[in-house]
Design an enzyme around this catalytic site. Structure first.
Site, short mmCIF file in Angstrom:
data_model
loop_
_atom_site.label_atom_id
_atom_site.label_comp_id
_atom_site.label_asym_id
_atom_site.label_seq_id
_atom_site.Cartn_x
_atom_site.Cartn_y
_atom_site.Cartn_z
CB THR A 67 -5.69 28.12 1.68
OG1 THR A 67 -6.84 28.74 2.28
CG2 THR A 67 -5.10 29.06 0.65
CD GLN B 66 -17.76 26.42 6.02
OE1 GLN B 66 -18.45 25.96 6.92
NE2 GLN B 66 -16.79 27.29 6.26
CB SER C 46 -9.60 23.14 5.85
OG SER C 46 -8.65 23.64 6.76
CB ALA C 47 -8.59 19.27 9.99
CG HIS C 48 -9.69 25.31 10.45
ND1 HIS C 48 -9.02 25.17 9.25
CD2 HIS C 48 -10.38 26.46 10.33
CE1 HIS C 48 -9.28 26.18 8.46
NE2 HIS C 48 -10.12 26.98 9.08
CB CYS D 20 -17.91 48.49 7.84
SG CYS D 20 -19.35 47.52 8.31
#
Length: 460
Positions: A70, A177, A194-196, A320
């Site tokens: 991010t 992704q 992003s590494a995770h 929801c």
């Protein structure tokens, strides 16, 4: 307990764990210092940068490590927009970008800039021609993800990149992704990840900016990361991120083929096992490990809890399950059913047995949720003389408005209408989707004193 939410965060890869522990021992010093410990830390940082740059397809000095994907997106967008402010202040994004991109676009607009959201087709992919039509003379930057984080659809990055190049507009590509599955198509100007997402640790991301792209880092800067990411580098996380990226890339071809077969099984079996299900996203041009489907007459949060109790961790884009009480912007842009949404994203190593057991418990989980919500049973009631009915579902969240519609549609004759009053944003998606699945006519939306009136005509 099978973990089927790798698109949110993949389990830590064994190589990442080993590299992280080693770097905690060897890479704790300041890599900007000239003493022995600093030089050792610097060597680890440089090696990690070279490893990631090779995987990305850029020069090491074009790559900046950040504290997250991010942060990389926000820094990339703001830096490129300011760097090209003489061209204009217009930004182009697809309607299904990650929320970090859309938040950056909204911030840019609030500061006096403008942005255009390019719509997507029903599969979730943009049309290159439509994307090109959004580019203007004052467009400073364009953004496009490689593949969607919610439905797995791959975007035509190469085609869009060529169109942006012809228009003289740099393209920022969010590869979070897809990067673990293979290289990004050529033609991008800025790239983030992003590494995770690929089995590295959380707290490590990167921004790559091609040489020649006008870029002006925003906010306070220091000598770290060429002035593009202030603050002390999280060297252990960076080293682990680089090591795990190399490892997953080495395994990607075989694991991709194996997981794609498992996802194909889910895509084909779920509609056979569970009635009234819509599988969304492109069936072919997609990530190998991800599938999303939506179940009529089911509450997404309740369904996730049922699956969790059965031992499966999944995700959802249903309204929801979010704090905003609005459906996923991705599902909304695609115009598909949002209620009872389930995203299954398989981590590396998922077994055939895990998938078979998931398919075994899913029908009962959906049926249980539907029963608790009072979903209509099979069969159509006999028509009543009334040619139209009004269903008051104000103050009730989806899937209740759709369930109430389904209960009464048989009470009007063929050609008659049912008007559903609802103030739930998800109804704008789910009522037309129900009509398409049930082969009824969605007449349209009319203004109402509260919310909106959705008119449906019975065709059969």
């Amino acid at each position: 307990m099978p973990y089927f939410d790798a698109a949110s965060a993949a389990p830590l890869h064994p190589v990442a764990r080993q590299a992280l522990l080693a770097a905690l021992d060897e890479g704790w010093a300041d890599p900007a210092r000239l003493h022995r410990e600093g030089r050792r830390a610097r060597m680890l940082l440089d090696a990690a940068r070279e490893t990631v740059a090779e995987a990305v397809g850029c020069r090491p000095d074009e790559l900046t490590f950040t504290s997250s994907g991010t942060r990389a997106v926000h820094s990339g967008i703001s830096g490129a927009l300011v760097g090209r402010r003489r061209v204009g202040r217009h930004l182009v994004v697809s309607a299904v970008e990650h929320s970090s991109v859309l938040h950056a676009a909204a911030t840019h607009e609030s500061a006096g800039g403008s942005f255009t959201e390019v719509p997507v087709e029903g599969t979730g992919a943009v049309s290159p021609r439509t994307y090109a039509g959004a580019l203007r003379e004052d467009t400073a930057l364009a953004c496009l993800q490689t593949a969607n984080h919610e439905v797995g659809t791959e975007q035509p990055v190469a085609e869009v990149a060529e169109l942006c190049r012809a228009a003289g507009v740099p393209l920022l590509v969010d590869a979070a992704q897809s990067l673990g599955w293979g290289p990004v198509p050529a033609g991008w100007s800025l790239l983030t990840a992003s590494a995770h997402k690929w089995g590295g640790p959380a707290g490590a991301g990167f921004l790559a900016v091609r040489k020649g792209v006008r870029f002006a880092p925003q906010g306070p800067t220091d000598e770290r990361e060429s002035g593009r990411a202030a603050g002390f580098e999280d060297l252990p996380a960076i080293v682990a991120a680089a090591a795990s990226l190399r490892a997953v890339r080495a395994e990607a071809a075989a694991e991709s083929a194996r997981l794609r077969a498992l996802v194909d099984r889910i895509r084909s079996r779920v509609p056979e096992l569970v009635p009234d299900v819509e599988v969304v996203g492109d069936p072919v041009r997609r990530l190998p490990h991800l599938v999303t489907f939506s179940c009529l007459y089911a509450d997404g949060e309740a369904l996730l809890h049922e699956l969790d109790r059965s031992g499966f961790s999944v995700s959802s884009g249903s309204s929801c399950t979010s704090s905003t009480l609005t459906p996923s912007h991705v599902l909304k842009a695609m115009g598909v059913l949002s209620e009872g949404n389930v995203r299954v994203s398989l981590p590396a190593g998922t077994s055939d047995e895990d998938v078979d057991r998931f398919l075994a418990v899913l029908p009962a989980a959906v049926a249980g949720v539907r029963e608790k919500l009072g979903a209509p049973a099979a069969g159509t009631p006999s028509p009543a003389p009334a040619s139209s009915l009004v269903v008051d579902a104000l103050g009730r969240r989806c899937p209740i408005p759709v369930i109430e519609l389904a209960k009464v549609i048989g009470e009007v004759p063929v050609g008659g209408t049912v008007t559903v009053l609802s103030d739930d944003e998800a109804a704008r998606l789910d009522i037309p989707a129900w009509c398409a699945m049930r082969e009824q006519e969605y007449v349209g939306e009319e203004p109402a004193e509260r919310g909106a009136a959705y008119v449906v005509r019975r065709l059969s």
